[in-house]
Design a protein around this motif. Sequence first.
Motif, PDB file in Angstrom:
ATOM      1  N   PRO A  80      39.505  34.392  16.953  1.00 54.34           N
ATOM      2  CA  PRO A  80      38.200  35.029  16.814  1.00 54.34           C
ATOM      3  C   PRO A  80      38.299  36.536  17.026  1.00 54.34           C
ATOM      4  O   PRO A  80      39.209  37.017  17.681  1.00 54.34           O
ATOM      5  CB  PRO A  80      37.392  34.391  17.930  1.00 54.34           C
ATOM      6  N   VAL A  81      37.339  37.251  16.476  1.00 51.34           N
ATOM      7  CA  VAL A  81      37.216  38.693  16.678  1.00 51.34           C
ATOM      8  C   VAL A  81      35.943  38.921  17.488  1.00 51.34           C
ATOM      9  O   VAL A  81      34.918  38.291  17.230  1.00 51.34           O
ATOM     10  CB  VAL A  81      37.151  39.451  15.333  1.00 51.34           C
ATOM     11  N   HIS A  82      36.033  39.807  18.463  1.00 51.21           N
ATOM     12  CA  HIS A  82      34.895  40.116  19.329  1.00 51.21           C
ATOM     13  C   HIS A  82      34.522  41.592  19.220  1.00 51.21           C
ATOM     14  O   HIS A  82      35.362  42.436  18.925  1.00 51.21           O
ATOM     15  CB  HIS A  82      35.240  39.811  20.793  1.00 51.21           C
ATOM     16  N   PHE A  83      33.264  41.867  19.519  1.00 57.19           N
ATOM     17  CA  PHE A  83      32.794  43.237  19.671  1.00 57.19           C
ATOM     18  C   PHE A  83      32.349  43.387  21.113  1.00 57.19           C
ATOM     19  O   PHE A  83      31.625  42.534  21.648  1.00 57.19           O
ATOM     20  CB  PHE A  83      31.632  43.560  18.737  1.00 57.19           C
ATOM     21  N   THR A  84      32.797  44.470  21.747  1.00 54.61           N
ATOM     22  CA  THR A  84      32.447  44.754  23.138  1.00 54.61           C
ATOM     23  C   THR A  84      31.838  46.144  23.233  1.00 54.61           C
ATOM     24  O   THR A  84      32.359  47.095  22.641  1.00 54.61           O
ATOM     25  CB  THR A  84      33.708  44.696  24.032  1.00 54.61           C
ATOM     26  N   TRP A  85      30.762  46.249  23.969  1.00 53.47           N
ATOM     27  CA  TRP A  85      30.115  47.530  24.252  1.00 53.47           C
ATOM     28  C   TRP A  85      29.868  47.598  25.753  1.00 53.47           C
ATOM     29  O   TRP A  85      29.165  46.747  26.308  1.00 53.47           O
ATOM     30  CB  TRP A  85      28.803  47.648  23.495  1.00 53.47           C
ATOM     31  N   ALA A  86      30.462  48.586  26.400  1.00 52.94           N
ATOM     32  CA  ALA A  86      30.225  48.859  27.819  1.00 52.94           C
ATOM     33  C   ALA A  86      29.390  50.129  27.880  1.00 52.94           C
ATOM     34  O   ALA A  86      29.916  51.231  27.683  1.00 52.94           O
ATOM     35  CB  ALA A  86      31.540  49.014  28.560  1.00 52.94           C
ATOM     36  N   SER A  87      28.085  49.961  28.103  1.00 52.28           N
ATOM     37  CA  SER A  87      27.168  51.100  27.977  1.00 52.28           C
ATOM     38  C   SER A  87      27.444  52.206  29.000  1.00 52.28           C
ATOM     39  O   SER A  87      27.393  53.379  28.656  1.00 52.28           O
ATOM     40  CB  SER A  87      25.714  50.636  28.061  1.00 52.28           C
ATOM     41  N   ALA A  88      27.755  51.867  30.239  1.00 51.11           N
ATOM     42  CA  ALA A  88      27.996  52.895  31.261  1.00 51.11           C
ATOM     43  C   ALA A  88      29.215  53.749  30.919  1.00 51.11           C
ATOM     44  O   ALA A  88      29.209  54.963  31.099  1.00 51.11           O
ATOM     45  CB  ALA A  88      28.156  52.255  32.629  1.00 51.11           C
ATOM     46  N   ALA A  89      30.261  53.108  30.391  1.00 48.31           N
ATOM     47  CA  ALA A  89      31.482  53.829  30.029  1.00 48.31           C
ATOM     48  C   ALA A  89      31.431  54.382  28.613  1.00 48.31           C
ATOM     49  O   ALA A  89      32.315  55.139  28.212  1.00 48.31           O
ATOM     50  CB  ALA A  89      32.687  52.899  30.166  1.00 48.31           C
ATOM     51  N   ARG A  90      30.418  53.993  27.842  1.00 44.71           N
ATOM     52  CA  ARG A  90      30.281  54.366  26.426  1.00 44.71           C
ATOM     53  C   ARG A  90      31.540  53.964  25.651  1.00 44.71           C
ATOM     54  O   ARG A  90      32.075  54.735  24.859  1.00 44.71           O
ATOM     55  CB  ARG A  90      29.963  55.842  26.282  1.00 44.71           C
ATOM     56  N   LEU A  91      31.997  52.740  25.906  1.00 40.91           N
ATOM     57  CA  LEU A  91      33.194  52.209  25.273  1.00 40.91           C
ATOM     58  C   LEU A  91      32.799  51.104  24.304  1.00 40.91           C
ATOM     59  O   LEU A  91      32.181  50.116  24.700  1.00 40.91           O
ATOM     60  CB  LEU A  91      34.157  51.647  26.328  1.00 40.91           C
ATOM     61  N   ALA A  92      33.131  51.293  23.041  1.00 34.74           N
ATOM     62  CA  ALA A  92      32.909  50.270  22.021  1.00 34.74           C
ATOM     63  C   ALA A  92      34.264  49.883  21.457  1.00 34.74           C
ATOM     64  O   ALA A  92      35.113  50.741  21.229  1.00 34.74           O
ATOM     65  CB  ALA A  92      32.007  50.811  20.913  1.00 34.74           C
ATOM     66  N   ARG A  93      34.475  48.574  21.242  1.00 35.60           N
ATOM     67  CA  ARG A  93      35.744  48.154  20.671  1.00 35.60           C
ATOM     68  C   ARG A  93      35.570  46.875  19.868  1.00 35.60           C
ATOM     69  O   ARG A  93      34.715  46.052  20.155  1.00 35.60           O
ATOM     70  CB  ARG A  93      36.822  47.992  21.734  1.00 35.60           C
ATOM     71  N   VAL A  94      36.421  46.749  18.866  1.00 31.54           N
ATOM     72  CA  VAL A  94      36.561  45.534  18.083  1.00 31.54           C
ATOM     73  C   VAL A  94      37.917  44.976  18.481  1.00 31.54           C
ATOM     74  O   VAL A  94      38.924  45.681  18.398  1.00 31.54           O
ATOM     75  CB  VAL A  94      36.511  45.829  16.568  1.00 31.54           C
ATOM     76  N   THR A  95      37.953  43.727  18.915  1.00 32.94           N
ATOM     77  CA  THR A  95      39.176  43.203  19.506  1.00 32.94           C
ATOM     78  C   THR A  95      39.354  41.726  19.194  1.00 32.94           C
ATOM     79  O   THR A  95      38.389  41.021  18.928  1.00 32.94           O
ATOM     80  CB  THR A  95      39.162  43.413  21.040  1.00 32.94           C
ATOM     81  N   THR A  96      40.587  41.280  19.248  1.00 29.86           N
ATOM     82  CA  THR A  96      40.873  39.863  19.104  1.00 29.86           C
ATOM     83  C   THR A  96      40.860  39.179  20.457  1.00 29.86           C
ATOM     84  O   THR A  96      41.098  37.983  20.535  1.00 29.86           O
ATOM     85  CB  THR A  96      42.244  39.638  18.437  1.00 29.86           C
ATOM     86  N   GLU A  97      40.588  39.931  21.537  1.00 27.33           N
ATOM     87  CA  GLU A  97      40.662  39.418  22.894  1.00 27.33           C
ATOM     88  C   GLU A  97      42.079  38.938  23.153  1.00 27.33           C
ATOM     89  O   GLU A  97      43.019  39.484  22.608  1.00 27.33           O
ATOM     90  CB  GLU A  97      39.609  38.327  23.132  1.00 27.33           C
ATOM     91  N   GLN A  98      42.267  37.877  23.899  1.00 23.60           N
ATOM     92  CA  GLN A  98      43.613  37.407  24.204  1.00 23.60           C
ATOM     93  C   GLN A  98      44.134  36.549  23.066  1.00 23.60           C
ATOM     94  O   GLN A  98      43.401  35.745  22.499  1.00 23.60           O
ATOM     95  CB  GLN A  98      43.621  36.618  25.495  1.00 23.60           C
ATOM     96  N   GLU A  99      45.406  36.743  22.735  1.00 26.12           N
ATOM     97  CA  GLU A  99      46.058  35.987  21.673  1.00 26.12           C
ATOM     98  C   GLU A  99      47.320  35.343  22.223  1.00 26.12           C
ATOM     99  O   GLU A  99      47.824  35.748  23.267  1.00 26.12           O
ATOM    100  CB  GLU A  99      46.450  36.918  20.521  1.00 26.12           C
ATOM    101  N   PRO A 100      47.867  34.361  21.517  1.00 28.52           N
ATOM    102  CA  PRO A 100      49.125  33.755  21.945  1.00 28.52           C
ATOM    103  C   PRO A 100      50.263  34.784  21.997  1.00 28.52           C
ATOM    104  O   PRO A 100      50.204  35.820  21.337  1.00 28.52           O
ATOM    105  CB  PRO A 100      49.411  32.712  20.862  1.00 28.52           C
ATOM    106  N   VAL A 101      51.301  34.473  22.773  1.00 27.01           N
ATOM    107  CA  VAL A 101      52.470  35.338  22.899  1.00 27.01           C
ATOM    108  C   VAL A 101      53.009  35.680  21.514  1.00 27.01           C
ATOM    109  O   VAL A 101      53.083  34.834  20.629  1.00 27.01           O
ATOM    110  CB  VAL A 101      53.561  34.653  23.745  1.00 27.01           C
ATOM    111  N   GLY A 102      53.379  36.961  21.337  1.00 28.50           N
ATOM    112  CA  GLY A 102      53.905  37.418  20.053  1.00 28.50           C
ATOM    113  C   GLY A 102      52.851  38.041  19.169  1.00 28.50           C
ATOM    114  O   GLY A 102      53.160  38.615  18.144  1.00 28.50           O
ATOM    115  N   GLU A 103      51.589  37.928  19.568  1.00 28.93           N
ATOM    116  CA  GLU A 103      50.515  38.498  18.762  1.00 28.93           C
ATOM    117  C   GLU A 103      49.716  39.539  19.539  1.00 28.93           C
ATOM    118  O   GLU A 103      48.632  39.898  19.144  1.00 28.93           O
ATOM    119  CB  GLU A 103      49.580  37.387  18.277  1.00 28.93           C
TER     120      GLU A 103
END
Length: 115
Positions: A80-103
């Motif tokens: 899965p792909v996730h979107f994260t927004w941390a408003s206090a830090a003003r950090l936005a990211r598109v991420t796969t979160e944790q993946e199996p070893v090698g990825e």
Amino acid sequence: MPDINTQIVHYQYEFRALPGEKLALLTLFNPKGKAVAMLVFVDGSNPLPEPRETPGGLVIQSYYRRDLAGIIDMLRNEKPVHFTWASAARLARVTTEQEPVGEEEFRGFWARVLG
């Protein structure tokens, strides 16, 4: 506004021509069908604006157009792909979160950046 950490299940991809500028846009949608982020891809090398949140809760994040292919590839090929927004830090990211070893190609990079 509250922080966001949601899976992205759909996206809308479009190009817009504005006077003096052409943009590529990706709108990211959560499992409930709500738009949670708009990624704006611009030409040039000027510094990008910080991520921001609209009064309606949509996060706007700017990237250079050269980053578009990599993000489209992630949306198409990673799950899965996730979107994260941390408003206090003003950090936005598109991420796969944790993946199996090698990825986890960028895990070390983000550990250094986020510290």
